[in-house]
Scaffold this active site. Structure first.
Site, PDB file in Angstrom:
ATOM      1  N   PRO A   1       0.815  -1.216   0.000  1.00 34.22           N
ATOM      2  CA  PRO A   1       0.000   0.000   0.000  1.00 34.22           C
ATOM      3  C   PRO A   1       0.853   1.273   0.000  1.00 34.22           C
ATOM      4  O   PRO A   1       1.672   1.480   0.897  1.00 34.22           O
ATOM      5  CB  PRO A   1      -0.809  -0.092   1.299  1.00 34.22           C
ATOM      6  CG  PRO A   1      -0.382  -1.330   1.980  1.00 34.22           C
ATOM      7  CD  PRO A   1       0.753  -1.921   1.268  1.00 34.22           C
ATOM      8  N   GLU A   2       0.683   2.069  -1.020  1.00 33.36           N
ATOM      9  CA  GLU A   2       1.287   3.397  -1.057  1.00 33.36           C
ATOM     10  C   GLU A   2       0.138   4.403  -1.021  1.00 33.36           C
ATOM     11  O   GLU A   2      -0.981   4.045  -0.674  1.00 33.36           O
ATOM     12  CB  GLU A   2       2.169   3.535  -2.305  1.00 33.36           C
ATOM     13  CG  GLU A   2       3.305   2.498  -2.306  1.00 33.36           C
ATOM     14  CD  GLU A   2       4.194   2.540  -3.540  1.00 33.36           C
ATOM     15  OE1 GLU A   2       4.303   3.605  -4.154  1.00 33.36           O
ATOM     16  OE2 GLU A   2       4.768   1.495  -3.875  1.00 33.36           O
TER      17      GLU A   2
ATOM     18  N   LYS B   1       1.255   7.728   3.890  1.00 33.65           N
ATOM     19  CA  LYS B   1       0.703   6.362   3.865  1.00 33.65           C
ATOM     20  C   LYS B   1       0.067   5.988   5.201  1.00 33.65           C
ATOM     21  O   LYS B   1      -0.188   4.814   5.465  1.00 33.65           O
ATOM     22  CB  LYS B   1       1.813   5.357   3.534  1.00 33.65           C
ATOM     23  CG  LYS B   1       2.553   5.657   2.241  1.00 33.65           C
ATOM     24  CD  LYS B   1       3.676   4.651   2.038  1.00 33.65           C
ATOM     25  CE  LYS B   1       4.704   5.170   1.056  1.00 33.65           C
ATOM     26  NZ  LYS B   1       5.897   4.289   1.013  1.00 33.65           N
TER      27      LYS B   1
ATOM     28  N   ARG C   1       1.908 -10.135   7.366  1.00 36.22           N
ATOM     29  CA  ARG C   1       3.302 -10.165   7.798  1.00 36.22           C
ATOM     30  C   ARG C   1       3.579  -9.276   9.003  1.00 36.22           C
ATOM     31  O   ARG C   1       4.723  -9.160   9.429  1.00 36.22           O
ATOM     32  CB  ARG C   1       4.203  -9.804   6.629  1.00 36.22           C
ATOM     33  CG  ARG C   1       4.285 -10.956   5.656  1.00 36.22           C
ATOM     34  CD  ARG C   1       4.652 -10.505   4.271  1.00 36.22           C
ATOM     35  NE  ARG C   1       6.078 -10.258   4.181  1.00 36.22           N
ATOM     36  CZ  ARG C   1       6.685  -9.987   3.033  1.00 36.22           C
ATOM     37  NH1 ARG C   1       5.988  -9.938   1.917  1.00 36.22           N
ATOM     38  NH2 ARG C   1       7.955  -9.778   3.001  1.00 36.22           N
TER      39      ARG C   1
ATOM     40  N   ARG D   1      16.792  -0.571  -2.209  1.00 32.54           N
ATOM     41  CA  ARG D   1      15.549  -1.205  -2.652  1.00 32.54           C
ATOM     42  C   ARG D   1      15.631  -1.664  -4.102  1.00 32.54           C
ATOM     43  O   ARG D   1      16.242  -1.004  -4.946  1.00 32.54           O
ATOM     44  CB  ARG D   1      14.378  -0.241  -2.492  1.00 32.54           C
ATOM     45  CG  ARG D   1      14.094   0.053  -1.036  1.00 32.54           C
ATOM     46  CD  ARG D   1      12.927   0.979  -0.878  1.00 32.54           C
ATOM     47  NE  ARG D   1      12.701   1.245   0.535  1.00 32.54           N
ATOM     48  CZ  ARG D   1      13.113   2.350   1.150  1.00 32.54           C
ATOM     49  NH1 ARG D   1      13.749   3.273   0.482  1.00 32.54           N
ATOM     50  NH2 ARG D   1      12.871   2.524   2.417  1.00 32.54           N
TER      51      ARG D   1
END
Length: 288
Positions: free
Chosen positions: A2-3, A69, A128, A278
């Site tokens: 989710p951004e 976010k 998670r 990343r």
DNA sequence: ATATGATACCGGTAGC
DNA sequence: TGCTACCGGTATCAT
């Protein structure tokens, strides 16, 4: 993952279902309880489960907002709020019974249940457990919130974006690392940064100070556009994003570079490299 | 004092 | 089939 667009949809989905209702009761999964007993701050951060429960029970959810976010549940009176970040796999649902959560992997990882005054359940699921939730007496109680940069759709966002990119701390960083830093612009994670850089024709590895002012402004516009497009498409569901109704978004079908192996424009093989820690995808032909 | 870097947190899944 | 390594956004702690 989710951004900004995904969190925006969660906010829009939750608002009509929960605003104005009161939290009657809060309960936690065994997993969360055991983790806290073992000294790990699973899901609920900043304080123990009992004090979180005590703080939010009997509060009205006056409104829900998105900041970067984060979701901010404004509690009635005195500026108190619940802060929620979805991490990688967090999801919120509003149901009568948990069985209404159709996908096993979400239903099996429900960690916090808020029973509301209409007896519906506001449910936080997180496969998670990279997400976090905290009670805050005020926004000021959580310093990281104050460091967040402009919302991309704010009027002064471009000015502040450009100003941040000119700071010494970003000048020598890779541009992708810079635009993903939330003090530069809010809500732009790996997916949307990747797409914006592709659209702008800028390599994620290019040093921030090697972009002309014109190019920085173009990049800013692409970030805004791709985020807006993400919202319009219902967000990206690469793996685990679901909206409040358990539905996937449609933006993943419109992505041109994120996790692709072939450039959709020139058909070159897509280069995969670690930038700023990343995984990044880019086209060495189309992006310089 | 402030900035930068390292680490913790996790389960699904790719790869062996 | 079963095992291991790896991934990633943020806060927090160490340097």
């Amino acid at each position: 993952m989710p951004e900004l667009p995904e969190v925006e949809h969660v906010k829009r989905g939750l608002a009509p279902k929960i605003e104005g209702l009161t939290i009657k009761e809060v309960s936690f999964s065994e997993t969360v309880i055991k983790a806290h007993e073992a000294g790990r701050k699973a899901v609920v951060k900043g304080e123990g489960l009992d004090s979180f429960k005590f703080a939010v029970e009997n509060s009205e959810i006056a409104s829900i907002e998105r900041r970067s976010k984060y979701l901010l549940f404004r509690l009635g009176g005195d500026g108190m709020l619940i802060l929620s970040h979805l991490g990688m796999t967090g999801a919120w649902f509003v149901v009568n019974e948990l069985g209404e959560i159709l996908e096993d992997r979400f239903r099996n990882h429900v960690h916090v249940i808020f029973t509301l005054s209409n007896d519906q359940k506001l449910v936080y699921s997180d496969i998670r457990r990279f997400g976090e939730m905290r009670f805050l007496p005020s926004e000021e109680a959580h310093p990281p919130l104050a460091e967040i940069g402009p919302e991309p759709f704010d009027e002064d966002a471009e000015f502040r974006f450009l100003a941040a990119l000119s700071l010494p701390k970003f000048s020598r960083k890779a541009i992708k690392e810079s635009i993903m830093h939330h003090s530069v612009i809010a809500g732009c994670g790996n997916i949307y940064a990747t797409e914006a850089l592709f659209r702008a024709g800028v390599s994620p590895k290019r040093r921030t100070d090697r972009l002309s002012l014109k190019k920085k402004r173009e990049l800013f516009q692409h970030i805004v556009d791709v985020l807006r497009e993400g919202i319009a498409a219902g967000g990206s569901s690469i793996s685990d994003y679901r909206n409040v109704n358990g539905e996937a978004g449609g933006m993943q079908e419109r992505l041109q570079m994120y996790a692709k192996s072939v450039c959709p424009v020139c058909q070159s093989p897509v280069k995969k490299a670690v930038v700023g820690g990343r995984t990044s995808h880019y086209c060495t032909t189309c992006q310089k």
